[in-house]
Design a protein around this motif. Sequence first.
Motif: not given
Length: 547
Positions: A159, A165, A183, A187, A460
Amino acid sequence: MLARLVICAMVARVWTGSAHAQLNVLSVTPPMNGHNAPRSTQVRITFNRPLNPALFDPARISVFGKSSGPTSGTFTLSNNNRTIAMTPSHPFFAGEVVTVMLPSSVRADDGSTLRSAGFAWTFTVAAAPSFHRFRQIDSVSNRDESGVVTRIYGGLACDLNRDGRLDIATINQDSGDARVFLHTGNNDHPFNSMVTPYASIPLSSSPNDVADFNRDGFIDLITASDAENRFAVLLGNGNGTFQPPTEIASGWYARGITSLDVDGDADADIAVAHYISGTVSILLNDGAGNFGSQTDISVPGGPWALAAAEMTNDGIIDLVVGSAGSRQVSILRNNGDATFSLMSSRFVGGHSWVIQCGDLNNDGNMDVTSANSTSANGAVLIGNGNGTLRPETIYLTGGNTVSTDVADIDGDGDLDWVLSSFGAGVWYLYLNDGHGVFTPTEEFDAPRNPSCALPMDFDNDGDIDLALTDELQDVILVLRNDCVSVDFNRDTLQPDVQDILDLLSVFAGGPCSTGDCDSIDINNDSLFPDTEDIAVFLRIFAGGRCM
């Protein structure tokens, strides 16, 4: 039995020492080398005597996650000031390795301090159970509009902008830079565009590691270059960019590089392996990300691969060196005063290119995996917890094997294994039986030639996904670990009632009503569809997890 008693006595002497001599660590939570810590785990250290609350400085205790970076939290003293507890301000990422470092300056109420070596240990965060049914959801180019070849030679997932993320950074041999993909928050397309400007690094850089070298709360990056005989330190800005690199000349043919505390001050120092010089060099950090002159340790056989791991269970992290010429792996014991002692050497089964360590057989001791390059194999060496290794177990691949990565891919509580074979054009996934014995389970074909695998939870959801880097195609394959794409009747919709009818039809031995679905095996048990397949599918249909 006698050997075991001797080892236990040795560990007891290191941890407890004399009751009248110094402050000592009695226990830690999560346990040393453990790999199933909850994502929200509390870090606890219990000492043999009360600390002095007036002199307790939590800022000097480092909790660093290889994925999440420097971890802040709330520190409390309990147990008559004998126990420090740190509650993290945010959960750790699934599968990440966390290092805790205590400086030698930690002081007890009676004036005694920790040993000069300080105390450090690592643990790994648990991953959620899954059936490791990977689905490629994206292919991301590492090249910009110019089309210039970069040659992804290494990579990391962490991260970099502190948004909770995981991002990706590629280490690029031909373009001489590190490129960051932040990110997106989506997703389905998590890594779309690169951050500019790119971070300049020496040409032919590949091995890399992360730490917070200047203690500013951001992830920093180091990488070594065999072509320029130097390594680069890139201090992070906390937004996916880095300050101009500090390049430090080192020995001939710099290869493996890692960070660890070697002098007991809880700062991340640097170790670099040099193949032609035959040395591992140690550079001390002043706490602000500045490094002094190097001290060289002679290592026979041409040191190439390098990893930091707690191999002696004494609360001081050691070095594991893979030597390409002698085809051995050596354990260098960290003496805690910036010096090291050679503990043992063991044949590794080939030209060790990359080493990664973890507790593979759940005995609390660190073990070693090696990608053996031109020898076209990978090796597993089980550790004894005293600086020695058992004989290697060899796993053959189809060609030049350039990367080894361990992570709990199926979430069953033990570490699995991914080998990247440049020569075969394949990433090999091996599942662990819990005792350090691996079964080849799946192969992922590369567009051209793999360079490494990045096990990471990019969505996640608690299980381990994969980002796979292709060195010659300059792409990152993004594979999600899930089973929500089961589509028995091939109508390209999310699981629906007709899919359930088709599964029941298969289970009952009848024909599929709308398609060929006689090979359904959701739980990967290699059996004809059974009741567990139905149970799993019903959970998917209900919107539950694949468990």
